[in-house]
Design a protein around this motif. Structure first.
Motif, PDB file in Angstrom:
ATOM      1  N   GLU A 150     -37.736  19.200 -34.412  1.00  0.00           N
ATOM      2  CA  GLU A 150     -36.454  19.010 -33.739  1.00  0.00           C
ATOM      3  C   GLU A 150     -36.516  17.760 -32.856  1.00  0.00           C
ATOM      4  O   GLU A 150     -37.490  17.566 -32.135  1.00  0.00           O
ATOM      5  CB  GLU A 150     -36.190  20.226 -32.852  1.00  0.00           C
ATOM      6  N   ARG A 151     -35.509  16.957 -32.911  1.00  0.00           N
ATOM      7  CA  ARG A 151     -35.377  15.724 -32.117  1.00  0.00           C
ATOM      8  C   ARG A 151     -36.654  14.880 -32.103  1.00  0.00           C
ATOM      9  O   ARG A 151     -37.288  14.672 -31.050  1.00  0.00           O
ATOM     10  CB  ARG A 151     -34.938  16.064 -30.680  1.00  0.00           C
ATOM     11  N   PRO A 152     -37.067  14.392 -33.251  1.00  0.00           N
ATOM     12  CA  PRO A 152     -38.249  13.507 -33.260  1.00  0.00           C
ATOM     13  C   PRO A 152     -37.945  12.231 -32.480  1.00  0.00           C
ATOM     14  O   PRO A 152     -36.829  11.733 -32.499  1.00  0.00           O
ATOM     15  CB  PRO A 152     -38.442  13.200 -34.749  1.00  0.00           C
ATOM     16  N   ASP A 153     -38.954  11.715 -31.788  1.00  0.00           N
ATOM     17  CA  ASP A 153     -38.730  10.530 -30.943  1.00  0.00           C
ATOM     18  C   ASP A 153     -39.068   9.225 -31.648  1.00  0.00           C
ATOM     19  O   ASP A 153     -38.735   8.147 -31.152  1.00  0.00           O
ATOM     20  CB  ASP A 153     -39.522  10.647 -29.632  1.00  0.00           C
ATOM     21  N   GLY A 154     -39.721   9.310 -32.817  1.00  0.00           N
ATOM     22  CA  GLY A 154     -40.140   8.088 -33.503  1.00  0.00           C
ATOM     23  C   GLY A 154     -39.001   7.136 -33.828  1.00  0.00           C
ATOM     24  O   GLY A 154     -39.088   5.939 -33.516  1.00  0.00           O
ATOM     25  N   ALA A 206     -37.094   3.953 -42.789  1.00  0.00           N
ATOM     26  CA  ALA A 206     -35.840   4.501 -43.324  1.00  0.00           C
ATOM     27  C   ALA A 206     -35.205   5.501 -42.363  1.00  0.00           C
ATOM     28  O   ALA A 206     -33.994   5.722 -42.405  1.00  0.00           O
ATOM     29  CB  ALA A 206     -36.106   5.168 -44.675  1.00  0.00           C
ATOM     30  N   ALA A 207     -35.999   6.093 -41.473  1.00  0.00           N
ATOM     31  CA  ALA A 207     -35.463   7.088 -40.538  1.00  0.00           C
ATOM     32  C   ALA A 207     -34.726   6.432 -39.362  1.00  0.00           C
ATOM     33  O   ALA A 207     -34.133   7.118 -38.539  1.00  0.00           O
ATOM     34  CB  ALA A 207     -36.611   7.944 -40.004  1.00  0.00           C
ATOM     35  N   VAL A 208     -34.790   5.100 -39.296  1.00  0.00           N
ATOM     36  CA  VAL A 208     -34.285   4.395 -38.105  1.00  0.00           C
ATOM     37  C   VAL A 208     -32.886   3.839 -38.349  1.00  0.00           C
ATOM     38  O   VAL A 208     -32.590   3.301 -39.417  1.00  0.00           O
ATOM     39  CB  VAL A 208     -35.237   3.231 -37.734  1.00  0.00           C
ATOM     40  N   GLY A 230     -44.830   3.205 -44.800  1.00  0.00           N
ATOM     41  CA  GLY A 230     -43.984   2.467 -43.879  1.00  0.00           C
ATOM     42  C   GLY A 230     -42.506   2.523 -44.200  1.00  0.00           C
ATOM     43  O   GLY A 230     -41.677   2.656 -43.301  1.00  0.00           O
ATOM     44  N   ARG A 231     -42.167   2.433 -45.494  1.00  0.00           N
ATOM     45  CA  ARG A 231     -40.731   2.400 -45.818  1.00  0.00           C
ATOM     46  C   ARG A 231     -40.045   3.694 -45.384  1.00  0.00           C
ATOM     47  O   ARG A 231     -38.886   3.693 -44.991  1.00  0.00           O
ATOM     48  CB  ARG A 231     -40.512   2.108 -47.307  1.00  0.00           C
ATOM     49  N   LEU A 258     -38.811   3.363 -32.396  1.00  0.00           N
ATOM     50  CA  LEU A 258     -38.914   2.208 -33.299  1.00  0.00           C
ATOM     51  C   LEU A 258     -37.678   1.318 -33.165  1.00  0.00           C
ATOM     52  O   LEU A 258     -37.775   0.087 -33.180  1.00  0.00           O
ATOM     53  CB  LEU A 258     -39.130   2.697 -34.744  1.00  0.00           C
ATOM     54  N   ARG A 259     -36.529   1.947 -32.999  1.00  0.00           N
ATOM     55  CA  ARG A 259     -35.305   1.161 -32.797  1.00  0.00           C
ATOM     56  C   ARG A 259     -35.431   0.322 -31.516  1.00  0.00           C
ATOM     57  O   ARG A 259     -35.126  -0.879 -31.511  1.00  0.00           O
ATOM     58  CB  ARG A 259     -34.102   2.103 -32.702  1.00  0.00           C
ATOM     59  N   ASP A 260     -35.902   0.959 -30.445  1.00  0.00           N
ATOM     60  CA  ASP A 260     -36.076   0.218 -29.182  1.00  0.00           C
ATOM     61  C   ASP A 260     -37.084  -0.919 -29.352  1.00  0.00           C
ATOM     62  O   ASP A 260     -36.916  -2.009 -28.787  1.00  0.00           O
ATOM     63  CB  ASP A 260     -36.580   1.160 -28.082  1.00  0.00           C
ATOM     64  N   ALA A 261     -38.133  -0.658 -30.118  1.00  0.00           N
ATOM     65  CA  ALA A 261     -39.165  -1.693 -30.330  1.00  0.00           C
ATOM     66  C   ALA A 261     -38.566  -2.864 -31.121  1.00  0.00           C
ATOM     67  O   ALA A 261     -38.852  -4.032 -30.820  1.00  0.00           O
ATOM     68  CB  ALA A 261     -40.352  -1.095 -31.073  1.00  0.00           C
TER      69      ALA A 261
END
Ligand SMILES: NC(=O)C[C@H](N)C(=O)O
Length: 353
Positions: free
Chosen positions: A139-143, A54-56, A49-50, A147-150
């Motif tokens: 390229e351009r992962p959507d996760g 961390a990608a967000v 999870g971390r 997650l930011r939107d969530a």
């Protein structure tokens, strides 16, 4: 708190965090493509999870706490994981400092776990499910964006139950299904989204209508593992598969029928046998849109319902299975199970403005 404003002409359901201390969003991670790493010739869930969080680019107003539940691609999620998740959500809602919950989940079975959470959601604070279609590293992962939107949604809304936030859109958990295998806009609801996230603004234009939640289940799984199987009708289908499910110990069966919920007289007999043995049978359809309707005899929904099957309203196969599971988790008594399944599937009347 992130900004929230109404969109379009519909009256705004201005979300407020009533009586809740400004606090944190707990992200429960379960795996899925949002947590995938290259494995062999493809990808598999592997990141804790971390690493997912961390990608967000976490919005400044949001405080995040991460809780790892499991790291699994969602076809591998079991009832035991789902019950652990329900329990975790229940415990988190006992904390006053938790403002909302985000669950990251593989998209393949997200709709099942999200409905199960919604059927047990008793709190004004939201649970928001999200995930990804493109793994990190591609390229351009959507996760990270999802997650930011969530996170923004979870800190901006209340009294809406469980939501799915994906591809910039906000959906109620109920009736929302994965609608595309590859597209980034992977989820759909028959009535469209209830809102969207644009930049840092959460826009809600409708409020989900939900049946009253089911009783909180006991957190220990029954000694006999819960088994809910699915059988599909098609031209020349043999109800032997339904009978086999019962012989294998299924306490619930989802019959994915054709049209408005139709099969054959032989299926109606098999359903009557199953329900006569205390098995909970739910009737849904393989058609993507519209409700199950009692229109036809000769093995149609009229006969299947008369044989004891519970029509699943507008719920599609995966969510019907989640509703059956919820009824089985609530009680051992067959009549009460059927009553709760009626309640869980009733009036998927989608949205109130
Ligand atoms: N996009 C996804 O998340 C698919 C993935 N395999 C899953 O865990 O469901």
């Amino acid at each position: 708190m992130p900004r929230t404003r109404p969109a379009g002409p519909a009256p705004a359901t201005a979300p407020q965090n009533q009586g809740i201390l400004m606090g944190r969003i707990v992200v429960i991670t379960t795996g899925g493509t949002i947590a995938a790493r290259p494995r062999g010739h493809g990808h598999a869930s592997a990141a804790p999870g971390r690493e997912v969080v961390a990608a967000v680019d976490i919005p400044p107003a949001v405080q995040v706490e991460v809780l790892d539940l499991c790291v699994l691609d969602s076809p591998l999620i079991t009832t035991a994981h789902q019950v652990r998740l329900l329990h975790t959500i229940h415990d988190l809602f006992a904390r006053r400092d938790v403002e909302g919950i985000v669950v990251t989940h593989g998209t393949d079975t997200l709709e099942e776990t999200a409905l199960l959470a919604d059927l047990h959601h008793h709190d004004r604070r939201p649970v928001v499910f999200t995930g990804a279609q493109r793994p990190p590293g591609e390229e351009r992962p959507d996760g990270p964006g999802n997650l930011r939107d969530a996170l923004l949604t979870a800190s901006a809304v209340s009294g809406v139950g469980t939501l799915v936030v994906f591809g910039g859109k906000i959906y109620p958990a109920r009736d929302t299904v994965k609608s595309h295998t590859l597209a980034l806009d992977a989820f759909a609801h028959p009535a469209g989204p209830v809102g969207e996230v644009r930049a840092d603004t959460v826009l809600l234009h409708a409020r989900p209508v939900r049946p009253s939640p089911l009783p909180t289940p006991s957190w220990t799984l029954p000694r006999r593992p819960l088994r809910v199987d699915m059988v599909m009708h098609h031209c020349d289908a043999d109800p032997a598969l339904l009978r086999a499910a019962v012989e294998e110990g299924a306490q619930g069966v989802v019959l994915v029928a054709t049209g408005a919920g139709n099969a054959t007289p032989r299926f109606a007999e098999a359903v009557a046998e199953a329900t006569g043995r205390g098995v909970l049978v739910a009737l849904t359809t393989r058609v993507p849109g519209g409700p199950v309707a009692e229109l036809y005899t000769n093995g149609g929904a009229v006969d299947l319902v008369r044989s004891g099957a519970v029509p699943a309203g507008t719920l599609r196969a995966g969510q019907t299975r989640a509703a059956v599971l919820a009824a089985l988790l609530a009680t051992d008594e067959p009549g009460e199970r059927a009553r709760l399944l009626h309640r869980a599937t009733a009036s998927s009347a989608p949205l109130a403005a």
